[in-house]
Design an enzyme around this catalytic site. Structure first.
Site, PDB file in Angstrom:
ATOM      1  N   HIS A 111       0.858  -1.184   0.000  1.00 40.40           N
ATOM      2  CA  HIS A 111       0.000   0.000   0.000  1.00 40.40           C
ATOM      3  C   HIS A 111       0.897   1.238   0.000  1.00 40.40           C
ATOM      4  O   HIS A 111       1.477   1.601   1.025  1.00 40.40           O
ATOM      5  CB  HIS A 111      -0.919   0.004   1.215  1.00 40.40           C
ATOM      6  CG  HIS A 111      -1.854  -1.179   1.255  1.00 40.40           C
ATOM      7  ND1 HIS A 111      -1.448  -2.429   1.705  1.00 40.40           N
ATOM      8  CD2 HIS A 111      -3.146  -1.311   0.878  1.00 40.40           C
ATOM      9  CE1 HIS A 111      -2.465  -3.276   1.612  1.00 40.40           C
ATOM     10  NE2 HIS A 111      -3.506  -2.625   1.112  1.00 40.40           N
ATOM     11  N   HIS A 165     -28.028 -15.545  25.403  1.00 40.55           N
ATOM     12  CA  HIS A 165     -26.915 -15.381  26.331  1.00 40.55           C
ATOM     13  C   HIS A 165     -26.226 -16.695  26.685  1.00 40.55           C
ATOM     14  O   HIS A 165     -25.242 -16.694  27.422  1.00 40.55           O
ATOM     15  CB  HIS A 165     -27.410 -14.724  27.632  1.00 40.55           C
ATOM     16  CG  HIS A 165     -27.681 -13.252  27.501  1.00 40.55           C
ATOM     17  ND1 HIS A 165     -28.475 -12.736  26.516  1.00 40.55           N
ATOM     18  CD2 HIS A 165     -27.245 -12.191  28.238  1.00 40.55           C
ATOM     19  CE1 HIS A 165     -28.535 -11.418  26.651  1.00 40.55           C
ATOM     20  NE2 HIS A 165     -27.792 -11.065  27.680  1.00 40.55           N
TER      21      HIS A 165
END
Length: 672
Positions: A35, A476
């Site tokens: 990059h 949960h």
């Protein structure tokens, strides 16, 4: 952007920054990947930061009081590699730059802390670096309160991009930093308005300046190519009593034909583009060549901190011998000598009294004896302190008026908590742990994975670890989470059966130096199964024989956590039927996998013996122990979960899903 004007306005600065830009172009062209744009755009900011503000010594990258530099936008890794090479870090000769992104090089595609001490943290997954930085800054505050400003007084600098700020975890981090007024934290935002897909406004319209201000930050906006403005902004940021964000307006891939385009984000490898860009820079040196005068200027920057470090050494020597020893011990990750004795005494008392506790409560009781002798521990919870039981009696609350507090209220920020804890561990001198529900490892997962990759011994306390949490229901109730955690390389997953094993798990987690730990703890009460005291830490072997068979051994029950007591009850019933049954407690599969073959065979002998695994989770990962070397014809079974749970009291759910001693007995008989 008038490149000629930039070159002539400050030639000395320009040449140093151009060295970063050209090394970036050369390395990425050689690798044919990378990059280019960010290092080219942020070279001016990085040059001013390192030349005029960063406190560091290139020849001593582990100096505890150095400033920390975090490249949160890790894809632009050639920025940090160029800086490290130019400043004269031993790990980064020009050969490393030439081998960018090649196997075995320290110059990996994204910065990796375990490849060099000069790299503070592993970045690349966007948002992680800025979130780590909050932990770095917290660690600095806590250690300064403990050891004094004369030996702990440094900043944490971050370069972050648009992508870092779009990731949700960045808001968790920004909110924490603002709440705690972490004034030693300075973020330099690469405001180039470009992403891979196009301009930022394709996906986002956030006013980042107002966002940071709303979160309690000191904010400035500057031209990121004006060295005087960069210098002034950094000077002002260091004077602020708040964390600082400097919005640096920059041009990605500066000076190239790809400037200000999405193309500039990626690898610029075209030979003509590179030649034209270097011509615009006024750069005539060959590829990978830095003119001697420019390299010398950079090496002066890299060596400047040696004098400061020498002064720090002199100040450190004025500390008491005890403080020096404690400081060095904490940074070396050595446990205090008293830890083993304290844990042994706690285990002995527990075995004698045989209490019935949820292992989350067992954890709290263990921490009550561990934390007073291990002052480097810093605990916390993601708004579940009373449920996770992570606060010991001796811990004060970390806050703006109590920097020595060792307990952090993270708020509902599981990901931010985990990433910041990694930052604390990376900083050094701190042993961080934090809690949430086991199901919410989903929210913390990216940072948990990076802890393992980075070899950081962060401790993740995960309570309410099965259908045993009961009425809160399947949203949960973790089912797959143990398997996910165990599938992660370099991670210890502890699922203790009682208070004794919980204390042993804590001892192991807090003495590990390169491996994070997940403590999987129950909501429901469990009986003490280790009623005979042993000085040795039996959990250190990963698995051990808890109760052996009487008569000919026909069945081995292997269980973890809350299911160990169920296995013991099943053993009683099987023995009453004349079926010799061994119970193996397996609190940590990873540690058991590290044992030699002799020990493994002692616990799980070969032969046509029925093996049954019992755990209130999915079977994935269990066949290694159930089948072993015996092949698919071996007689094996598994008592656990193959679907999500339900909302009901725990005892009703264990009955509904068949995780009972009766079910174990039936399966054993069927297999026999």
């Amino acid at each position: 952007m008038d490149i000629q004007a930039l070159r002539t306005a400050n030639p000395d600065h320009w040449n140093k920054a151009a060295a970063i830009r050209t090394l970036t172009l050369d390395a990425i062209a050689a690798a044919n990947s990378g990059h280019s744009g960010m290092p080219m755009g942020m070279a001016d900011v990085a040059t001013v930061l390192f030349e005029k503000h960063m406190k560091f010594d290139a020849k001593n990258p582990t100096w505890p009081d150095r400033d920390r530099f975090i490249l949160s936008a890790g894809h632009g890794s050639m920025l940090i590699y160029s800086l490290l090479h130019l400043c004269g870090y031993d790990d980064f000769p020009i050969e490393e730059i030439k081998n960018f992104r090649q196997l075995g090089a320290k110059t990996a595609g994204h910065p990796e802390n375990f490849l060099s001490d000069a790299i503070e943290t592993t970045t690349g997954p966007l948002g992680q670096g800025i979130s780590n930085a909050v932990g770095f800054a917290m660690a600095e505050e806590i250690l300064r309160a403990r050891f004094g400003k004369k030996v702990v007084d440094h900043h944490t600098y971050v370069i972050a991009g648009d992508g870092c700020l779009m990731e949700g975890v960045s808001q968790e981090a920004i909110g924490l930093a603002g709440r705690h007024e972490l004034s030693k934290l300075i973020v330099l935002w690469d405001n180039n308005n470009i992403t891979i897909d196009g301009t930022v406004d394709l996906a986002d319209r956030t006013d980042q300046v107002m966002r940071f201000k709303a979160s309690g930050w000191h904010v400035q906006e500057i031209d990121g190519h004006d060295p005087a403005a960069i210098d002034a902004a950094l000077t002002a940021a260091k004077k602020s009593k708040k964390p600082s964000m400097i919005a640096c307006e920059t041009h990605i891939a500066l000076g190239s034909s790809a400037q200000d385009t999405s193309k500039g984000h990626g690898a610029l490898t075209d030979a003509q583009l590179i030649a034209d860009t270097k011509a615009a820079y006024g750069w005539t040196a060959d590829a990978f060549e830095i003119p001697a005068d420019i390299k010398k200027d950079w090496e002066i920057i890299g060596s400047r901190g040696a004098a400061e470090r020498a002064e720090w050494n002199a100040r450190f020597a004025t500390l008491s011998n005890n403080k020096q020893s404690e400081f060095n011990r904490a940074f070396a990750l050595d446990a205090p000598k008293r830890l083993a004795a304290v844990v042994r005494a706690f285990k002995k008392q527990t075995s004698e009294e045989a209490p019935k506790h949820a292992t989350r409560k067992s954890s709290e009781l263990a921490l009550n004896v561990i934390n007073p002798v291990m002052q480097e521990t810093v605990g916390g919870s993601a708004d579940l302190s009373g449920s996770n039981n992570t606060k010991s009696k001796d811990m004060g609350i970390f806050d703006t008026n109590n920097r020595g507090g060792r307990y952090i209220h993270w708020g509902i920020r599981e990901h931010g908590m985990a990433a910041a804890m990694n930052g604390m561990a990376l900083h050094g001198g701190i042993r961080p742990y934090g809690g949430t529900f086991m199901c919410f490892t989903d929210y913390a997962r990216p940072a948990m994975r990076l802890a393992a990759l980075m070899k950081m011994p962060t401790v993740f306390v995960m309570t309410h670890d099965s259908i045993g949490l009961g009425e809160d229901g399947p949203t949960h109730q973790p089912v797959e989470h143990l398997a996910i955690s165990r599938a992660t390389p370099n991670t210890y997953v502890f699922r203790p059966a009682d208070t004794v094993e919980t204390a042993e798990a804590w001892e192991l987690a807090l003495t590990a130096k390169e491996t994070p730990s997940v403590l999987s703890l129950t909501r429901q009460g469990l009986p003490t199964v280790r009623t005979e005291h042993k000085n040795a830490n039996l959990s250190a072997k990963g698995a051990y024989v808890l109760a052996d068979s009487e008569g000919k051994r026909q069945v081995i029950l292997i269980a973890t956590g809350s299911e160990v007591s169920i296995a013991l009850k099943a053993r009683e019933a099987l023995q009453a039927q004349g079926i010799g049954t061994r119970v193996v407690s397996m609190p940590c599969m990873e540690l058991f996998a590290e044992q030699d073959e002799a020990y493994s065979r002692k616990v799980l002998p070969a032969g046509n013996i029925v093996r049954i695994g019992i755990e209130a989770g999915v079977r994935q990962g269990w066949d290694r122990w159930l089948l072993g070397e015996r092949g698919r014809e071996a007689k094996t079974g598994f008592i656990g979960m193959d679907r999500f749970g339900a909302s009901a009291p725990a005892e009703v759910l264990f009955e509904k899903f068949g995780i009972t001693s009766d079910a174990i007995v039936k399966m054993a008989n069927d297999l026999l």
